[in-house]
Design an enzyme around this catalytic site. Structure first.
Site, PDB file in Angstrom:
ATOM      1  N   ALA A  62      30.770 -31.617  21.571  1.00 56.14           N
ATOM      2  CA  ALA A  62      30.515 -33.055  21.629  1.00 56.14           C
ATOM      3  C   ALA A  62      29.739 -33.407  22.893  1.00 56.14           C
ATOM      4  CB  ALA A  62      31.836 -33.815  21.593  1.00 56.14           C
ATOM      5  N   GLU A 124      38.805 -27.488  20.994  1.00 52.25           N
ATOM      6  CA  GLU A 124      39.306 -28.829  21.321  1.00 52.25           C
ATOM      7  C   GLU A 124      40.691 -28.813  21.959  1.00 52.25           C
ATOM      8  OE1 GLU A 124      36.288 -29.623  18.034  1.00 52.25           O
ATOM      9  OE2 GLU A 124      37.732 -28.070  18.547  1.00 52.25           O
TER      10      GLU A 124
END
Length: 692
Positions: A62, A124
């Protein structure tokens, strides 16, 4: 700049993401992908689509600039749904790393082609969150629940060969992955192959007890962390309900975790490292090239330091006075590399290259063509001074000298040399070839060139290199000394080793104070104590529990007994003899023991460290709070999900910390418990180390 472009190659539409440095899934990338997909759908000449990336990597996560901010449309899950819903086959061309949202995007493609050097992962959980765009429900349809949970729960990436074997990708290529993906798409068309939507694949059978086993594993490996357990929740939901429901559930849990204290702490840790490893005023271009290094001392530390350089492809001259010690070091290095080959960590070719790059010698004269020499001899200032003088005699005038001291004054060590501007500290942590932290020490007369060089070198060695100033113990050991003092004082006052260690482990440290001492060797702690006796307070000098344990021949794990006893497999057990020794010691010194609560143990351990950290910042020994947090996260096992001691201090609040410091001052005296002026100012103004 246009971050997504679309061109036609024959009948294959090639969509290229170009968003350096890592092609992150920024809002512009997401919007550009949707637009390019619509163009492909409307174009009658397009029979299939390839999604590729410019630069060094596929999408590697991201956009960090969007971390912690409200999401911007279109959301990644919407983009991936559009990719997967395409009526024309979509092939991902993966090179470099496909991580996080990058892998989620690739999983939404109908087929995946990866370059041999590629890495794929869902990291993540290392930021306290979970894949938020359907990564887990899609991945488990390809590889099964156990492999999907291993990847998502641990956050560790897999290589291209593992990805092919597991079923994450469809083809592995050596060379031009974009050309290979185009060829793959053309074969699909020629063979009449259509779309293959991951969301429509059947869920593989789940072994009985798979979720329970994963929970237990993560409880042990990621103690106290929420994200790995939520990965299990999402996987379980993916098995029990529809794909759409499991994606929605995963998105809901993702939003819950993003706002959690753990995710905030882990995000802080991520950004703190980026700040701490780039000290102000040291341009990388000032760094001198390091082509060959010398290491003086072939003990455990010197051997590990030598391997750090060999692992980075830098030839090493290893100097030792004792022939037997030198031979043992060379044998240990060879053995380590042979084991690495057996375990598949390195090739036989790499093993030979590393061993061939090592020159063991008894002669200082062999250092003449070294660009840098690191001394790693006994922690005695006179011994080190003699060694440094011998190094300087045999070096070129422009070569650098680094001392690997953990406590001693780098300025005092440099003072007797002709070129003190070439002298720096490089404090490696044991085992040096494994531990990530490197405290680089700037002496009062260290040149900017010398400092820029060791900082660049730290990065080359794969270390988290933090620049610190001269101080007794620099940053990490100076703060640890305060915690150690309190741990030993609490043994006198009423605690036992197992209680202190349990409290520290429950907070999130991988091991407690006395487990750590036993692992490192109590003789090491004892020698360190003896070398500093003249600098200890009267009470610290009189606190002789360690002296008594060492006198009894208990040196820790290596002798099977220290603060604990150890079996043949080094499993630890509480020894009543130590409890008796501690109680007897207190009685002989007229100390009345009392019940010490877990809360007091945690406060005294943490607040002593935090207060010292504030003093370190005031003195400029550390330039920023991020430097302290990064040191403690990478060298001392401070729980990453708590962000580091200074970040954690802001969570508690300076007013509370100062109040408790005053409380302990009333018990033990202001000599040990006086709030740092910086903490007092924060308490007064409502500020913090980060919240100014």
């Amino acid at each position: 700049m246009q971050v997504v472009s679309s061109t036609l190659s024959g009948n294959i539409r090639v969509i290229v993401i170009d968003n350096p440095p890592v092609n992150a899934t920024s809002q512009a990338v997401r919007a550009g992908l949707l637009q390019a997909l619509e163009q492909a759908a409307d174009d009658g000449n397009t029979r299939a689509v390839v999604i590729a990336c410019a630069g060094a990597t596929f999408v590697a996560g991201a956009d960090i600039k969007e971390f912690g901010k409200p999401p911007l449309d279109p959301h990644l899950s919407v983009v991936i749904h559009a990719v997967e819903s395409s009526a024309k086959p979509v092939v991902a061309a993966i090179h470099g790393s496909a991580l996080g949202g990058g892998l989620e995007l690739a999983l939404g493609c109908h087929y995946r082609v990866v370059q041999a050097q590629g890495r794929l992962g869902l990291p993540e959980s290392t930021l306290g969150i979970i894949p938020g765009a359907g990564g887990i429900p899609r991945l488990l349809r390809l590889v099964g629940v156990e492999k999907a949970l291993d990847m998502a729960g641990t956050g560790k990436p897999i290589d291209a060969a593992q990805a092919l074997e597991a079923g994450v990708v469809d083809a592995l290529v050596q060379d031009d992955v974009r050309a290979a993906a185009i060829a793959f798409a053309q074969r699909l068309i020629a063979q009449g192959g259509g779309v293959r939507r991951t969301r429509e694949l059947p869920v593989p059978a789940t072994p009985a007890g798979a979720f329970e086993a994963a929970r237990a594993r993560f409880q042990a490996s990621h103690r106290g962390q929420s994200a790995p357990q939520v990965c299990v929740d999402v996987a379980a939901r993916s098995i029990a309900s529809s794909f759409e429901d499991s994606v929605a559930y995963g998105r809901e849990r993702f939003r819950e975790l993003v706002a959690s204290p753990q995710a905030q702490a882990l995000r802080h840790a991520f950004f703190a490292e980026r700040v701490a490893t780039k000290p102000a005023g040291l341009p990388a271009e000032d760094a001198a090239p390091i082509r060959k290094v010398g290491v003086i001392g072939a003990g455990t530390m010197g051997t590990g330091i030598a391997m750090c350089f060999l692992n980075a492809g830098i030839p090493v001259v290893l100097v030792e006075q004792n022939d037997n010690v030198l031979a043992s070091s060379v044998e240990n290095i060879g053995k380590t590399y042979r084991n690495d080959v057996v375990k598949g960590r390195i090739t036989e070719e790499a093993q030979r290259a590393r061993c061939d790059a090592l020159t063991p010698t008894l002669q200082y004269e062999s250092l003449r063509d070294c660009d840098l020499v690191v001394e790693a001899v006994f922690e005695d200032i006179e011994v080190k001074r003699q060694v440094l003088a011998s190094i300087e005699e045999n070096l070129r005038p422009d070569a650098l000298i680094a001392t690997n001291t953990s406590f001693l004054d780098v300025n005092a060590l440099a003072a007797g040399l002709r070129r003190p501007e070439n002298v720096v500290g490089m404090h490696f942590f044991s085992p040096a070839h494994i531990m990530k932290l490197l405290e680089n020490v700037r002496g009062a007369r260290s040149s900017p060139r010398a400092l820029a060089t060791i900082q660049a070198l730290g990065k080359r060695l794969g270390k988290v290199a933090v620049m610190v100033g001269v101080s007794d113990g620099f940053v990490g050991n100076r703060m640890l000394a305060r915690r150690t003092r309190e741990c030993y004082f609490m043994l006198e006052e009423g605690a036992l080793p197992e209680q202190v260690d349990r409290v520290l482990c429950e907070f999130g440290f991988p091991m407690g104070q006395f487990q750590l001492n036993d692992l490192a060797g109590l003789d090491v702690a004892w020698r360190n104590r003896q070398s500093r006796l003249d600098r200890l307070s009267e009470r610290e000098a009189a606190c002789n529990i360690l002296d008594e344990i060492v006198a009894a021949g208990r040196l820790g794990q290596k002798t099977g007994a220290g603060f604990y006893t150890y079996d043949a497999k080094r499993a630890r057990s509480v020894d009543p003899a130590i409890s008796e020794l501690i109680m007897r010691n207190a009685e002989s010194r007229g100390i009345t023991r009392r019940v010490i609560s877990d809360e007091e143990i945690l406060e005294r351990c943490l607040y002593a460290m935090i207060n010292e950290g504030a003093l370190i910042l005031e003195e400029g020994v550390a330039a920023r709070a991020e430097d302290i947090d990064t040191i403690w996260l990478n060298g001392y096992g401070f729980p990453r999900f708590r962000g580091g001691p200074m970040f954690h201090a802001d969570r508690i609040g300076a007013a509370r910390i100062c109040e408790r410091i005053r409380h302990y001052a009333s018990q033990a005296g202001e000599q040990y418990w006086t709030p740092a002026p910086l903490l007092l100012a924060q308490a007064r103004d409502g500020g913090g180390f980060y919240a100014h």
